[in-house]
Design an enzyme around this catalytic site. Structure first.
Site, PDB file in Angstrom:
ATOM      1  N   HIS A  74       9.380  27.797  60.292  1.00  0.00           N
ATOM      2  CA  HIS A  74       8.345  27.465  60.440  1.00  0.00           C
ATOM      3  C   HIS A  74       7.060  26.925  58.897  1.00  0.00           C
ATOM      4  CE1 HIS A  74       4.258  29.741  59.585  1.00  0.00           C
ATOM      5  NE2 HIS A  74       3.603  29.055  60.625  1.00  0.00           N
ATOM      6  N   GLU A  77       8.011  22.963  59.457  1.00  0.00           N
ATOM      7  CA  GLU A  77       6.889  22.460  60.568  1.00  0.00           C
ATOM      8  C   GLU A  77       5.275  22.287  60.170  1.00  0.00           C
ATOM      9  OE1 GLU A  77       3.698  24.645  63.128  1.00  0.00           O
ATOM     10  OE2 GLU A  77       4.979  25.642  63.134  1.00  0.00           O
ATOM     11  N   HIS A  78       5.345  22.968  59.081  1.00  0.00           N
ATOM     12  CA  HIS A  78       3.625  22.985  58.735  1.00  0.00           C
ATOM     13  C   HIS A  78       4.169  21.582  57.963  1.00  0.00           C
ATOM     14  CE1 HIS A  78       1.358  26.532  58.490  1.00  0.00           C
ATOM     15  NE2 HIS A  78       1.664  27.459  59.329  1.00  0.00           N
ATOM     16  N   GLU A 150      -1.172  33.127  56.829  1.00  0.00           N
ATOM     17  CA  GLU A 150      -0.562  32.991  57.883  1.00  0.00           C
ATOM     18  C   GLU A 150       0.367  34.437  58.453  1.00  0.00           C
ATOM     19  OE1 GLU A 150       1.572  30.516  61.443  1.00  0.00           O
ATOM     20  OE2 GLU A 150       0.044  29.625  59.465  1.00  0.00           O
TER      21      GLU A 150
END
Length: 431
Positions: A74, A77-78, A150
């Site tokens: 993740h 991905e960012h 997040e």
């Protein structure tokens, strides 16, 4: 049906009159083009078979065993949007009037955009950033706080808590019971070197699939893709390492309290992966759930009239190459009563079996829904990508649903919907 167009494999479904043109490029990247004549939008999704569960692997070249922090898929991905020129590719795509996004799942990561205008300008930016990682100590550190927020947000999200508690009830050693985003502690261990290791290990072209859907001329768009390919040095092959997962569940029940107005619950059934059988089994489980708790079922009508539920049940068969489970979810002021009623209905079906007329009606309903989904370019593309990374041809669902056999569905029902494979996760309002 399969044929050849230049070096392109053609997969066709006569049921929906759709064709997918697939070429495996010289660098190993699989490109799939789904032409849709006379539609304005174009949709592109690029996925790599690397998700949150791939946190332990061996580099084949030197035999090194690598354990990366939870949440790194993740995190990567960012970070992939940030470019060496100081721009963020997500912002660049938005400025072109393009709807762009990315997501990370348990078993893959994907980058996508949908465009009506400025398609080739968007394709330039899209293919540039996915192939051009740029990680520095500074930009990796900057992201830590954003992802930490997040993670905190998801910790406060009742449906996510419900799901993660269910995974921890079902799985003891499988990394599916780890949050996709990791924790604030695990992401503190992520640095640029680990991100480059992941990119070079898993963002290899031969581990990726690129899907395009829209009003394309096949040979032309394939040439446009090839023109935008970069020489990729991410070539170190890896062997994924997973601990052997027990067949039994971990525990039957998990309950937590959160700031919600009405309880939510999830019933899960742990299953085992059977290669070559998963499409057929997926359809069987969809059929079973339709008959037991679907909107037209007797049980749904009864629960709705009694005010025990106010909305349809959500149900899903989640599966990949090394995990599989059934999930049934809803909201109720009396979750225990609803769960008991579902169990009673399962026992009734165990005794009487499935009605042939009802079974055939559900099959027709499912087939109609699959056909309808081919009108949506994002749905077609997302499904084709996810299925390809699981080794499945999406058209198999259309073919298999028509020949789904009642005896097979009954067999799947008796194997999976049993008490020793069942877990319950509940989120209740704060006292």
């Amino acid at each position: 049906m399969k044929g050849e167009l230049f070096k392109v494999q053609i997969i066709e479904s006569s049921k929906v009159k759709e064709k997918v043109y697939i070429e495996k490029l010289e660098n190993g990247l699989t490109v799939a083009v789904i032409p849709k004549k006379d539609i304005c939008k174009k949709y592109v999704i690029w996925g790599t078979e690397f998700g949150s569960i791939d946190n332990n692997f061996k580099i084949e070249k030197n035999g090194e065993i690598v354990k990366v922090p939870d949440g790194i898929a993740h995190y990567l991905e960012h970070k992939l949007f940030e470019q060496e020129n100081g721009k963020n590719s997500l912002d660049v795509l938005s400025s072109l009037g393009v709807d762009a996004n990315a997501y990370t799942t348990n078993n893959h990561t994907a980058y996508l955009f949908e465009a009506t205008d400025n398609f080739y300008e968007a394709l330039d930016e899209f293919m540039d950033y996915v192939q051009s990682p740029y990680f520095t100590d500074e930009n990796v550190e900057k992201e830590r706080g954003i992802i930490g927020q997040e993670i905190m947000m998801y910790d406060d999200y009742p449906d996510w808590k419900l799901y993660m508690n269910a995974m921890k009830c079902m799985y003891k050693d499988h990394p599916i019971n780890i949050d996709v985003a990791g924790t604030k502690e695990t992401i503190s261990e992520i640095d640029k070197e680990k991100l480059y290791t992941i990119y070079n290990s898993f963002y290899r072209p031969d581990n990726q699939v690129l899907v395009l859907c829209g009003d394309f001329e096949v040979e032309s768009i394939l040439n446009e893709i090839k023109k935008r390919l970069k020489s990729n040095n991410s070539s170190q092959e890896v062997q994924r390492i997973y601990l052997k997962e027990q067949e039994n569940i971990v525990k039957k029940y998990e309950e937590t309290r959160m700031n919600i107005s009405k309880p939510i619950f999830l019933i899960g059934y742990k299953d085992k992966v059977e290669p070559g059988e998963m499409v057929k089994k997926d359809l069987a489980i969809e059929c079973i759930c339709n008959m037991i708790i679907g909107k037209s079922s007797n049980l749904y009508q009864k629960l709705y009239k009694e005010g025990l539920i106010s909305e349809e049940f959500g149900y899903n068969y989640e599966f990949a190459k090394n995990y599989a489970h059934v999930l049934i979810q809803n909201t109720s002021n009396n979750p225990k009563k609803v769960i008991d009623e579902i169990q009673n209905e399962i026992e009734n079906y165990n005794k009487k079996g499935f009605d042939k007329v009802e079974f055939e009606r559900i099959k027709k309903k499912m087939y109609g829904e699959y056909v309808k989904s081919y009108n949506d370019i994002s749905s077609i593309s997302n499904n084709f990508l996810a299925d390809s990374l699981r080794g499945i041809n999406s058209f198999e669902f259309l073919e298999e649903v028509l020949v789904l056999d009642k005896d097979y569905v009954q067999k799947v029902f008796k194997e999976i919907f049993v008490e020793d494979k069942k877990i319950v996760s509940v989120v209740l309002p704060n006292e």
